[in-house]
Structure formats: C-alpha cells, structure tokens
Design a protein around this motif. Structure first.
Motif, PDB file in Angstrom:
ATOM      1  N   MET A   1       0.853  -1.183   0.000  1.00  0.00           N
ATOM      2  CA  MET A   1       0.000   0.000   0.000  1.00  0.00           C
ATOM      3  C   MET A   1       0.891   1.236   0.000  1.00  0.00           C
ATOM      4  SD  MET A   1      -3.032   1.062   2.678  1.00  0.00           S
ATOM      5  CE  MET A   1      -2.132   0.459   4.059  1.00  0.00           C
ATOM      6  N   GLU A   2       0.534   2.179  -0.824  1.00  0.00           N
ATOM      7  CA  GLU A   2       1.256   3.447  -0.941  1.00  0.00           C
ATOM      8  C   GLU A   2       0.299   4.584  -0.586  1.00  0.00           C
ATOM      9  OE1 GLU A   2       2.717   6.256  -4.679  1.00  0.00           O
ATOM     10  OE2 GLU A   2       2.333   4.129  -5.005  1.00  0.00           O
ATOM     11  N   ILE A   3       0.818   5.596   0.108  1.00  0.00           N
ATOM     12  CA  ILE A   3       0.041   6.800   0.391  1.00  0.00           C
ATOM     13  C   ILE A   3       0.567   7.898  -0.520  1.00  0.00           C
ATOM     14  CG2 ILE A   3      -0.662   8.492   2.126  1.00  0.00           C
ATOM     15  CD1 ILE A   3      -1.579   5.647   2.799  1.00  0.00           C
ATOM     16  N   ARG A   4      -0.321   8.511  -1.283  1.00  0.00           N
ATOM     17  CA  ARG A   4       0.097   9.576  -2.199  1.00  0.00           C
ATOM     18  C   ARG A   4      -0.890  10.731  -2.146  1.00  0.00           C
ATOM     19  NH1 ARG A   4      -3.181  10.098  -6.415  1.00  0.00           N
ATOM     20  NH2 ARG A   4      -4.399   8.326  -7.117  1.00  0.00           N
ATOM     21  N   LYS A   5      -0.388  11.911  -2.523  1.00  0.00           N
ATOM     22  CA  LYS A   5      -1.237  13.093  -2.611  1.00  0.00           C
ATOM     23  C   LYS A   5      -2.127  12.961  -3.841  1.00  0.00           C
ATOM     24  CE  LYS A   5      -1.009  18.113  -2.574  1.00  0.00           C
ATOM     25  NZ  LYS A   5      -0.125  19.282  -2.590  1.00  0.00           N
ATOM     26  N   CYS A   6      -3.387  13.294  -3.695  1.00  0.00           N
ATOM     27  CA  CYS A   6      -4.345  13.203  -4.798  1.00  0.00           C
ATOM     28  C   CYS A   6      -4.271  14.435  -5.687  1.00  0.00           C
ATOM     29  CB  CYS A   6      -5.762  13.070  -4.256  1.00  0.00           C
ATOM     30  SG  CYS A   6      -6.049  11.574  -3.316  1.00  0.00           S
ATOM     31  N   THR A   7      -4.744  14.268  -6.907  1.00  0.00           N
ATOM     32  CA  THR A   7      -4.843  15.357  -7.871  1.00  0.00           C
ATOM     33  C   THR A   7      -6.300  15.459  -8.344  1.00  0.00           C
ATOM     34  OG1 THR A   7      -4.489  13.982  -9.830  1.00  0.00           O
ATOM     35  CG2 THR A   7      -2.504  14.812  -8.691  1.00  0.00           C
ATOM     36  N   VAL A   8      -6.585  16.498  -9.107  1.00  0.00           N
ATOM     37  CA  VAL A   8      -7.927  16.686  -9.661  1.00  0.00           C
ATOM     38  C   VAL A   8      -8.336  15.474 -10.496  1.00  0.00           C
ATOM     39  CG1 VAL A   8      -9.317  18.131 -11.209  1.00  0.00           C
ATOM     40  CG2 VAL A   8      -7.779  19.194  -9.560  1.00  0.00           C
ATOM     41  N   GLY A   9      -7.371  14.804 -11.092  1.00  0.00           N
ATOM     42  CA  GLY A   9      -7.662  13.607 -11.880  1.00  0.00           C
ATOM     43  C   GLY A   9      -8.247  12.458 -11.069  1.00  0.00           C
ATOM     44  N   ASP A  10      -8.152  12.534  -9.745  1.00  0.00           N
ATOM     45  CA  ASP A  10      -8.709  11.494  -8.870  1.00  0.00           C
ATOM     46  C   ASP A  10     -10.157  11.772  -8.478  1.00  0.00           C
ATOM     47  OD1 ASP A  10      -6.303   9.890  -8.525  1.00  0.00           O
ATOM     48  OD2 ASP A  10      -5.523  11.571  -7.333  1.00  0.00           O
ATOM     49  N   ALA A  11     -10.716  12.885  -8.895  1.00  0.00           N
ATOM     50  CA  ALA A  11     -12.023  13.331  -8.409  1.00  0.00           C
ATOM     51  C   ALA A  11     -13.116  12.278  -8.578  1.00  0.00           C
ATOM     52  CB  ALA A  11     -12.432  14.641  -9.085  1.00  0.00           C
ATOM     53  N   ALA A  12     -13.250  11.705  -9.747  1.00  0.00           N
ATOM     54  CA  ALA A  12     -14.345  10.751  -9.992  1.00  0.00           C
ATOM     55  C   ALA A  12     -14.196   9.507  -9.123  1.00  0.00           C
ATOM     56  CB  ALA A  12     -14.392  10.375 -11.469  1.00  0.00           C
ATOM     57  N   ARG A  13     -12.987   8.993  -8.985  1.00  0.00           N
ATOM     58  CA  ARG A  13     -12.787   7.790  -8.163  1.00  0.00           C
ATOM     59  C   ARG A  13     -13.035   8.080  -6.689  1.00  0.00           C
ATOM     60  NH1 ARG A  13      -7.564   4.584  -9.250  1.00  0.00           N
ATOM     61  NH2 ARG A  13      -6.552   6.584  -8.952  1.00  0.00           N
ATOM     62  N   LEU A  14     -12.624   9.265  -6.212  1.00  0.00           N
ATOM     63  CA  LEU A  14     -12.865   9.626  -4.814  1.00  0.00           C
ATOM     64  C   LEU A  14     -14.357   9.811  -4.555  1.00  0.00           C
ATOM     65  CD1 LEU A  14      -9.946  12.148  -4.219  1.00  0.00           C
ATOM     66  CD2 LEU A  14     -10.089   9.785  -3.419  1.00  0.00           C
ATOM     67  N   ALA A  15     -15.045  10.455  -5.483  1.00  0.00           N
ATOM     68  CA  ALA A  15     -16.488  10.652  -5.330  1.00  0.00           C
ATOM     69  C   ALA A  15     -17.212   9.310  -5.302  1.00  0.00           C
ATOM     70  CB  ALA A  15     -17.032  11.531  -6.455  1.00  0.00           C
ATOM     71  N   SER A  16     -16.838   8.395  -6.156  1.00  0.00           N
ATOM     72  CA  SER A  16     -17.470   7.082  -6.203  1.00  0.00           C
ATOM     73  C   SER A  16     -17.238   6.303  -4.907  1.00  0.00           C
ATOM     74  CB  SER A  16     -16.933   6.289  -7.399  1.00  0.00           C
ATOM     75  OG  SER A  16     -17.462   4.994  -7.414  1.00  0.00           O
ATOM     76  N   LEU A  17     -15.999   6.271  -4.432  1.00  0.00           N
ATOM     77  CA  LEU A  17     -15.690   5.584  -3.178  1.00  0.00           C
ATOM     78  C   LEU A  17     -16.474   6.200  -2.024  1.00  0.00           C
ATOM     79  CD1 LEU A  17     -12.261   4.437  -1.886  1.00  0.00           C
ATOM     80  CD2 LEU A  17     -13.757   5.744  -0.422  1.00  0.00           C
ATOM     81  N   THR A  18     -16.548   7.535  -1.996  1.00  0.00           N
ATOM     82  CA  THR A  18     -17.255   8.224  -0.920  1.00  0.00           C
ATOM     83  C   THR A  18     -18.736   7.904  -0.953  1.00  0.00           C
ATOM     84  OG1 THR A  18     -15.634  10.008  -1.018  1.00  0.00           O
ATOM     85  CG2 THR A  18     -17.675  10.469   0.155  1.00  0.00           C
ATOM     86  N   GLU A  19     -19.335   7.944  -2.135  1.00  0.00           N
ATOM     87  CA  GLU A  19     -20.765   7.655  -2.231  1.00  0.00           C
ATOM     88  C   GLU A  19     -21.075   6.243  -1.729  1.00  0.00           C
ATOM     89  OE1 GLU A  19     -24.432   7.082  -5.376  1.00  0.00           O
ATOM     90  OE2 GLU A  19     -22.606   8.069  -6.097  1.00  0.00           O
ATOM     91  N   LYS A  20     -20.316   5.262  -2.172  1.00  0.00           N
ATOM     92  CA  LYS A  20     -20.558   3.874  -1.742  1.00  0.00           C
ATOM     93  C   LYS A  20     -20.414   3.741  -0.230  1.00  0.00           C
ATOM     94  CE  LYS A  20     -18.925   1.936  -6.070  1.00  0.00           C
ATOM     95  NZ  LYS A  20     -17.734   1.438  -6.744  1.00  0.00           N
TER      96      LYS A  20
END
Length: 176
Positions: A1-20
């Motif tokens: 597992m890696e921890i990385r800073k997110c970018t605007v390109g991650d928006a859709a995946r973050l929104a999907s994970l959050t909604e679920k």
C-alpha cells in the motif's frame, strides 16, 4: 500500500468511493430522499474536483496496484468547516472502501495526516464524527483524539449531530 497526494484527476474515483461508503454507513440514518439529495449535491466528481483544486485543502489516498483503498481530506485556515484557533487543522473526511477493512488503510492515512500537520507546523488536528458511529469514535480515541464539542451535519434536510474531537499533533498516543 502506498500513500500519495491526490490530484484533480482522482475526483471521480474519490467521489465514487465516498458515495458507496457513505450510503453503507449512513443509509439507515435518514430518508431515501435526504440521502439522494446529499449524494447529488455533495458527492459529485465536479464537487470533488473543486475541493481538490482549493488551496488549503489536501487529499491523500491509500493505493494498491492502482486501486484507491481509501483517502483522507485535510483542511487548514479558511477551508475548515468551523472556525478554529490558529494552529489547528481539520480532518474533514476519512473513508476506506468496505473491501479494504482491517488492512490498516485508516491507520496509514491517519499517520500521514499527523505527519502532514507536523510538516505544516500545526498544533492540533480536529474532526467531526457522527454521534452514533461507535467504531469511528473508538478508532479516533485510540489515536489520541478527545471530545470537545459538537456541531450539526445535514444529510439533505436531516439534521444530525457530529461530535467534535481533537488531538495534539505531537502526541505519542496517536499511533496504535
């Protein structure tokens, strides 16, 4: 597992994970209409893209083989959802995918949040946790957070209570 800073390109995946995750955790706490209103207003890819582009907010993702397992959002200054003393930073969100439970995603993200807060010279981290989320409250207490107040959190039109917790950034109790 890696921890990385997110970018605007991650928006859709973050929104999907959050909604679920939000639906699973809070689905029974409000009406279906309020849940839909909240998801449609607050958990869109566009909203996440806006948040990711704001100065004063940072997201870190826990990732494994290109899959986002969870993330944490940290706010400072005027981006915080409540006015706090100078030297305080907010953990606004900490979400982990249901299928990554028990593998240390939350702990790794929390460790990164404390490290980031130290890098920025913060004294305290604070957050709001739903008053009925016993697992989350225990998780935060085990990392040195203590209760100091409450505020309202709305899911659609449904007013709920978040308990406010804070921890000293340099406390040794935060890692367990």
């Amino acid at each position: 597992m890696e921890i990385r800073k997110c970018t605007v390109g991650d928006a859709a995946r973050l929104a999907s994970l959050t909604e679920k995750t939000f639906r699973k955790t809070f689905g029974g706490s409000c009406s279906p209409q309020d849940m839909e209103r909240y998801v449609e207003d607050d958990l869109t890819a566009e909203k996440f893209a806006d948040e990711l582009s704001r100065e004063g907010s940072v997201f870190f993702a826990a990732e494994d083989n290109g899959n986002i397992l969870g993330y944490i959002k940290i706010n400072e200054g005027s981006e915080q959802t409540e006015k706090m003393p100078d030297g305080w930073m907010e953990i606004q969100r900490l979400y982990a995918a249901a299928d990554s439970a028990g593998v240390g995603v939350g702990s790794a993200l929390m460790t990164r949040a404390f490290g980031y807060a130290r890098e920025k010279g913060a004294e305290k981290l604070w957050l709001g946790v739903w008053e009925h989320n016993e697992n989350a409250k225990r998780f935060y207490r085990n990392r040195g957070f203590g209760f100091f107040g409450s505020h309202d959190f709305f899911v659609g039109t449904d007013r709920q209570t978040d308990l406010l917790m804070s921890a000293d950034v340099n406390s040794s109790a935060r890692i367990r």
